[in-house]
Design a protein around this motif. Structure first.
Motif, mmCIF file in Angstrom:
data_model
loop_
_atom_site.group_PDB
_atom_site.id
_atom_site.type_symbol
_atom_site.label_atom_id
_atom_site.label_comp_id
_atom_site.label_asym_id
_atom_site.label_seq_id
_atom_site.Cartn_x
_atom_site.Cartn_y
_atom_site.Cartn_z
ATOM 1 N N TYR A 43 0.823 -1.207 0.000
ATOM 2 C CA TYR A 43 0.000 0.000 0.000
ATOM 3 C C TYR A 43 0.859 1.261 0.000
ATOM 4 N N LEU A 44 1.909 1.261 0.802
ATOM 5 C CA LEU A 44 2.757 2.440 0.932
ATOM 6 C C LEU A 44 3.369 2.839 -0.409
ATOM 7 N N LYS A 45 3.837 1.860 -1.157
ATOM 8 C CA LYS A 45 4.444 2.153 -2.457
ATOM 9 C C LYS A 45 3.406 2.705 -3.434
ATOM 10 N N LYS A 46 2.199 2.167 -3.378
ATOM 11 C CA LYS A 46 1.148 2.647 -4.275
ATOM 12 C C LYS A 46 0.711 4.069 -3.907
ATOM 13 N N LEU A 47 0.563 4.328 -2.607
ATOM 14 C CA LEU A 47 0.138 5.657 -2.173
ATOM 15 C C LEU A 47 1.219 6.690 -2.430
ATOM 16 N N ARG A 48 2.466 6.278 -2.377
ATOM 17 C CA ARG A 48 3.582 7.184 -2.693
ATOM 18 C C ARG A 48 3.465 7.663 -4.140
ATOM 19 N N MET A 49 3.166 6.747 -5.074
ATOM 20 C CA MET A 49 2.998 7.133 -6.474
ATOM 21 C C MET A 49 1.781 8.036 -6.651
ATOM 22 N N LEU A 50 0.706 7.696 -5.968
ATOM 23 C CA LEU A 50 -0.502 8.515 -6.051
ATOM 24 C C LEU A 50 -0.229 9.927 -5.540
ATOM 25 N N LEU A 51 0.478 10.032 -4.435
ATOM 26 C CA LEU A 51 0.845 11.331 -3.874
ATOM 27 C C LEU A 51 1.671 12.141 -4.868
ATOM 28 N N THR A 52 2.637 11.498 -5.495
ATOM 29 C CA THR A 52 3.503 12.166 -6.466
ATOM 30 C C THR A 52 2.699 12.745 -7.624
ATOM 31 N N ILE A 80 -5.016 10.396 -16.091
ATOM 32 C CA ILE A 80 -5.081 8.972 -16.448
ATOM 33 C C ILE A 80 -4.223 8.145 -15.491
ATOM 34 N N LEU A 81 -3.020 8.641 -15.211
ATOM 35 C CA LEU A 81 -2.119 7.939 -14.281
ATOM 36 C C LEU A 81 -2.740 7.845 -12.895
ATOM 37 N N ILE A 82 -3.351 8.928 -12.439
ATOM 38 C CA ILE A 82 -3.975 8.934 -11.111
ATOM 39 C C ILE A 82 -5.152 7.965 -11.061
ATOM 40 N N LYS A 83 -5.955 7.972 -12.110
ATOM 41 C CA LYS A 83 -7.084 7.039 -12.166
ATOM 42 C C LYS A 83 -6.598 5.596 -12.091
ATOM 43 N N ASN A 84 -5.524 5.290 -12.807
ATOM 44 C CA ASN A 84 -4.973 3.931 -12.780
ATOM 45 C C ASN A 84 -4.451 3.561 -11.394
ATOM 46 N N GLU A 85 -3.806 4.524 -10.715
ATOM 47 C CA GLU A 85 -3.292 4.259 -9.367
ATOM 48 C C GLU A 85 -4.439 4.018 -8.386
ATOM 49 N N VAL A 86 -5.503 4.799 -8.513
ATOM 50 C CA VAL A 86 -6.669 4.625 -7.647
ATOM 51 C C VAL A 86 -7.260 3.235 -7.827
ATOM 52 N N VAL A 87 -7.425 2.817 -9.063
ATOM 53 C CA VAL A 87 -7.960 1.485 -9.351
ATOM 54 C C VAL A 87 -7.035 0.403 -8.795
ATOM 55 N N ASP A 88 -5.725 0.624 -8.932
ATOM 56 C CA ASP A 88 -4.740 -0.343 -8.446
ATOM 57 C C ASP A 88 -4.841 -0.517 -6.931
ATOM 58 N N VAL A 89 -4.989 0.599 -6.214
ATOM 59 C CA VAL A 89 -5.146 0.522 -4.760
ATOM 60 C C VAL A 89 -6.436 -0.196 -4.403
ATOM 61 N N GLN A 90 -7.517 0.135 -5.086
ATOM 62 C CA GLN A 90 -8.810 -0.466 -4.780
ATOM 63 C C GLN A 90 -8.847 -1.957 -5.107
ATOM 64 N N ASP A 91 -8.040 -2.383 -6.053
ATOM 65 C CA ASP A 91 -7.987 -3.797 -6.414
ATOM 66 C C ASP A 91 -7.120 -4.620 -5.464
#
Length: 267
Positions: A43-52, A80-91
């Protein structure tokens, strides 16, 4: 002389069973904590990308709302990148799926991305800042729940990774505010106060142990910010964004290194 069964049961079997139960409980708890820890790192790695990406979106949309329409394609790519990260976290099955703070954060993001063109630059910045602050709080909750801890626990000489995220945010706010100024060509008195406040924080965050190229980029950024405040900046929005982003990338590279270090330590 035979030993009574009751004596054996009370003084040998019962304590042995209690000891086994205690050891099994400790083992089971450690396994549960390890599972939580591994999921927390994911989760931390995914949220780091989302934050960036959201921080970059803040800077580019502020530039757009201050007249730099050329950044619109970059904004669309980021969304688009943010949408993909959100979906990735939710999955990712786990703690985040039932987290109301995460749900609120996602809802807030989609409202910002849908309406930023219809609000003023000040409101856009405020909404992005609130969103990013809530994301940082969520990361802190994540660290606590998933036993991620601090790197001081393993004798790291650097600051813990939480502090690095806040340093990146100081630079991110300066990037966003500065993008508005260099795009519009004018710095208001309010912006001067805000930027001066961030300059102090950024300057205090520079680690003497950092490599010279990193410190040089930070010194260049501080020099440009001093020019931005006095309306004497001879830099394009694209070059300003690139310089500030380079400084953030330096900090986040150290963040990534520390996360990998704590992950290896636990393995």
């Amino acid at each position: 002389m035979s030993v009574p069964f009751a004596f054996l049961f009370i003084f040998l079997v019962v304590p042995g069973f209690a000891l086994f139960t205690a050891i099994y409980g400790i083992f089971k708890r450690k396994k549960s904590e390890e599972k939580l820890f591994r999921l927390g790192i994911v989760y931390l790695k995914k949220l780091r990308m989302l934050l960036t990406y959201i921080q970059q979106h803040r800077g580019l949309t502020n530039s757009f709302l201050n007249g730099n329409l050329a950044v619109e394609p970059e904004i669309q790519k980021l969304e688009i990148l943010i949408k993909n990260e959100v979906v990735d976290v939710q999955d990712t099955k786990g703690w985040m799926q039932d987290n109301t703070k995460w749900d609120s954060l996602v809802d807030h993001w989609f409202r910002i991305s849908s309406h930023y063109q219809n609000v003023g630059a000040d409101i856009n910045l405020k909404q992005h800042n609130n969103l990013i602050a809530n994301l940082l709080y969520l990361i802190d909750d994540l660290a606590y729940i998933h036993h991620l801890g601090k790197l001081e626990d393993i004798n790291a000489t650097d600051s813990d990774w939480r502090k690095l995220l806040f340093i990146a945010e100081y630079v991110g706010q300066a990037r966003a505010l500065g993008m508005g100024v260099v795009s519009k060509g004018y710095c208001t008195s309010v912006l001067r106060i805000q930027l001066n406040h961030l300059i102090v924080k950024i300057e205090a965050s520079i680690n003497p142990a950092w490599a010279e190229p990193i410190k040089r980029d930070f010194r260049d950024l501080l020099s440009i910010l001093a020019q931005v405040i006095t309306d004497n900046a001879k830099i394009t929005p694209a070059d300003y964004f690139a310089l500030a982003t380079r400084c953030i990338d330096h900090v986040l590279h150290e963040f990534d290194r520390q996360v990998e270090k704590i992950q290896l330590h636990r393995n």
